[in-house]
Scaffold this motif. Structure first.
Motif, PDB file in Angstrom:
ATOM      1  N   ALA A  17       4.536   7.419   6.767  1.00  0.00           N
ATOM      2  CA  ALA A  17       5.401   8.548   6.403  1.00  0.00           C
ATOM      3  C   ALA A  17       6.842   8.086   6.182  1.00  0.00           C
ATOM      4  CB  ALA A  17       5.364   9.619   7.486  1.00  0.00           C
ATOM      5  N   ARG A  18       7.330   7.258   7.067  1.00  0.00           N
ATOM      6  CA  ARG A  18       8.717   6.774   6.921  1.00  0.00           C
ATOM      7  C   ARG A  18       8.898   6.012   5.610  1.00  0.00           C
ATOM      8  NH1 ARG A  18       9.387   4.739  13.142  1.00  0.00           N
ATOM      9  NH2 ARG A  18       9.763   6.804  14.022  1.00  0.00           N
ATOM     10  N   GLU A  19       7.959   5.110   5.319  1.00  0.00           N
ATOM     11  CA  GLU A  19       8.088   4.289   4.115  1.00  0.00           C
ATOM     12  C   GLU A  19       7.867   5.123   2.852  1.00  0.00           C
ATOM     13  OE1 GLU A  19       8.859   0.779   1.930  1.00  0.00           O
ATOM     14  OE2 GLU A  19       9.374   1.457   3.948  1.00  0.00           O
ATOM     15  N   THR A  20       6.909   5.999   2.860  1.00  0.00           N
ATOM     16  CA  THR A  20       6.639   6.840   1.684  1.00  0.00           C
ATOM     17  C   THR A  20       7.806   7.784   1.425  1.00  0.00           C
ATOM     18  OG1 THR A  20       4.275   6.703   2.151  1.00  0.00           O
ATOM     19  CG2 THR A  20       4.973   8.421   0.636  1.00  0.00           C
ATOM     20  N   ALA A  21       8.321   8.410   2.470  1.00  0.00           N
ATOM     21  CA  ALA A  21       9.478   9.307   2.316  1.00  0.00           C
ATOM     22  C   ALA A  21      10.699   8.539   1.807  1.00  0.00           C
ATOM     23  CB  ALA A  21       9.793  10.000   3.640  1.00  0.00           C
ATOM     24  N   ARG A  22      10.889   7.322   2.317  1.00  0.00           N
ATOM     25  CA  ARG A  22      12.019   6.493   1.852  1.00  0.00           C
ATOM     26  C   ARG A  22      11.890   6.209   0.365  1.00  0.00           C
ATOM     27  NH1 ARG A  22      13.248   1.703   0.294  1.00  0.00           N
ATOM     28  NH2 ARG A  22      11.162   0.858   0.571  1.00  0.00           N
ATOM     29  N   ILE A  23      10.707   5.807  -0.071  1.00  0.00           N
ATOM     30  CA  ILE A  23      10.491   5.484  -1.485  1.00  0.00           C
ATOM     31  C   ILE A  23      10.676   6.722  -2.355  1.00  0.00           C
ATOM     32  CG2 ILE A  23       8.758   4.754  -3.177  1.00  0.00           C
ATOM     33  CD1 ILE A  23       7.604   2.931  -0.916  1.00  0.00           C
ATOM     34  N   LEU A  24      10.137   7.851  -1.928  1.00  0.00           N
ATOM     35  CA  LEU A  24      10.228   9.089  -2.707  1.00  0.00           C
ATOM     36  C   LEU A  24      11.582   9.780  -2.564  1.00  0.00           C
ATOM     37  CD1 LEU A  24       6.672  10.574  -2.034  1.00  0.00           C
ATOM     38  CD2 LEU A  24       7.505   9.487  -4.140  1.00  0.00           C
ATOM     39  N   ARG A  25      12.383   9.322  -1.607  1.00  0.00           N
ATOM     40  CA  ARG A  25      13.706   9.904  -1.345  1.00  0.00           C
ATOM     41  C   ARG A  25      13.630  11.380  -1.000  1.00  0.00           C
ATOM     42  NH1 ARG A  25      17.196   6.719  -5.947  1.00  0.00           N
ATOM     43  NH2 ARG A  25      16.716   4.669  -5.101  1.00  0.00           N
ATOM     44  N   ALA A  29       0.831  -1.211   0.000  1.00  0.00           N
ATOM     45  CA  ALA A  29       0.000   0.000   0.000  1.00  0.00           C
ATOM     46  C   ALA A  29       0.863   1.257   0.000  1.00  0.00           C
ATOM     47  CB  ALA A  29      -0.941  -0.016   1.203  1.00  0.00           C
ATOM     48  N   ALA A  30       1.908   1.277   0.804  1.00  0.00           N
ATOM     49  CA  ALA A  30       2.806   2.437   0.852  1.00  0.00           C
ATOM     50  C   ALA A  30       3.453   2.669  -0.511  1.00  0.00           C
ATOM     51  CB  ALA A  30       3.871   2.235   1.933  1.00  0.00           C
ATOM     52  N   ALA A  31       3.843   1.598  -1.187  1.00  0.00           N
ATOM     53  CA  ALA A  31       4.448   1.729  -2.519  1.00  0.00           C
ATOM     54  C   ALA A  31       3.438   2.294  -3.518  1.00  0.00           C
ATOM     55  CB  ALA A  31       4.977   0.376  -2.991  1.00  0.00           C
ATOM     56  N   LEU A  32       2.192   1.863  -3.435  1.00  0.00           N
ATOM     57  CA  LEU A  32       1.155   2.387  -4.334  1.00  0.00           C
ATOM     58  C   LEU A  32       0.908   3.875  -4.074  1.00  0.00           C
ATOM     59  CD1 LEU A  32      -1.415  -0.545  -4.225  1.00  0.00           C
ATOM     60  CD2 LEU A  32      -0.099   0.204  -6.230  1.00  0.00           C
ATOM     61  N   ILE A  33       0.846   4.255  -2.806  1.00  0.00           N
ATOM     62  CA  ILE A  33       0.639   5.671  -2.464  1.00  0.00           C
ATOM     63  C   ILE A  33       1.810   6.512  -2.969  1.00  0.00           C
ATOM     64  CG2 ILE A  33       0.567   7.316  -0.538  1.00  0.00           C
ATOM     65  CD1 ILE A  33      -1.184   5.211   0.942  1.00  0.00           C
ATOM     66  N   ALA A  34       3.026   6.058  -2.719  1.00  0.00           N
ATOM     67  CA  ALA A  34       4.204   6.807  -3.162  1.00  0.00           C
ATOM     68  C   ALA A  34       4.218   6.957  -4.681  1.00  0.00           C
ATOM     69  CB  ALA A  34       5.478   6.122  -2.673  1.00  0.00           C
ATOM     70  N   ALA A  35       3.911   5.891  -5.405  1.00  0.00           N
ATOM     71  CA  ALA A  35       3.897   5.956  -6.868  1.00  0.00           C
ATOM     72  C   ALA A  35       2.835   6.943  -7.362  1.00  0.00           C
ATOM     73  CB  ALA A  35       3.650   4.567  -7.457  1.00  0.00           C
ATOM     74  N   HIS A  36       1.682   6.933  -6.738  1.00  0.00           N
ATOM     75  CA  HIS A  36       0.610   7.830  -7.153  1.00  0.00           C
ATOM     76  C   HIS A  36       0.937   9.285  -6.823  1.00  0.00           C
ATOM     77  CE1 HIS A  36      -3.308   9.882  -7.006  1.00  0.00           C
ATOM     78  NE2 HIS A  36      -3.567   9.112  -8.040  1.00  0.00           N
ATOM     79  N   GLU A  37       1.509   9.533  -5.659  1.00  0.00           N
ATOM     80  CA  GLU A  37       1.773  10.904  -5.215  1.00  0.00           C
ATOM     81  C   GLU A  37       3.079  11.477  -5.765  1.00  0.00           C
ATOM     82  OE1 GLU A  37      -0.326  12.935  -3.748  1.00  0.00           O
ATOM     83  OE2 GLU A  37      -1.823  11.336  -3.749  1.00  0.00           O
ATOM     84  N   LYS A  38       3.852  10.661  -6.444  1.00  0.00           N
ATOM     85  CA  LYS A  38       5.121  11.144  -7.003  1.00  0.00           C
ATOM     86  C   LYS A  38       4.898  12.314  -7.955  1.00  0.00           C
ATOM     87  CE  LYS A  38       9.325   9.571  -9.194  1.00  0.00           C
ATOM     88  NZ  LYS A  38      10.094   8.428  -9.659  1.00  0.00           N
TER      89      LYS A  38
END
Length: 188
Positions: free
Chosen positions: A57-65, A30-39
């Protein structure tokens, strides 16, 4: 600072059919899907609302760098299953303003949008200070009255047990592995 959400709080919907249990793997998906969509929003900062939004937040920020921050914004005084919202939200306004001081675009994340009061309070504080804000959550309760919720993964009408909380009760129903996000354009 204690804020009241504008208008009456949404009434969380609890059908009483189940307690949803989110696995760690489902959370990561789910975090990966949110990060991909919000990129495409190109946030400068991800703010997780403590407690439940911090892992997202930690996982989304990590994915988005990009940087992430944790802000205390408390709405529920208890984790008791089925407790209703009050509409009163405690926000650490000084920490929020300090964390977002240099951000132009902020992604606010939480574990669930139950009534919408917490997201409403934090979004208003950020936009009042000049930041553009979007919101994303893992779960959106069917009773949520937050029209500005941008992205969520699971619509729910019962209690959700998250991986960072106490183990779910026996015979909980696992949330399915997510395949897509839902957006405000789809909301009823």
């Amino acid at each position: 600072m204690t804020l009241s959400a504008p208008g009456p709080p949404g009434a969380r919907v609890f059908q009483g059919k189940r307690v949803w249990a989110m696995s760690h793997d489902a959370f990561l998906a789910a975090a990966a899907l949110i990060a991909a969509h919000e990129k495409r929003f190109a946030p400068d900062l991800v703010i997780g609302l403590a407690r439940g939004g911090v892992p997202l937040a930690r996982e989304t920020a990590r994915i988005l760098r990009i940087p992430g921050a944790e802000i205390r914004a408390q709405h529920n005084l208890s984790d008791l299953v089925g407790i209703q919202a009050t509409g009163q939200v405690e926000v650490d306004e000084a920490a929020l303003r300090a964390a977002a001081a240099s951000a132009r675009r902020v992604l606010i994340v939480d574990d669930i949008c139950g009534s919408g009061a917490t997201l409403t309070a934090v979004t208003h504080l950020l936009t009042d200070s000049g930041a553009e804000a979007r919101t994303a959550v893992l779960c959106r309760n069917d009773g949520a009255r937050f029209p500005a919720l941008d992205t969520w993964v699971w619509p729910v009408a019962d209690w959700v047990s998250f991986p960072w909380e106490a183990p779910p009760p026996p015979r909980s129903t696992p949330l399915p592995r997510p395949r897509q996000v839902h957006t405000a354009q789809e909301a009823p």
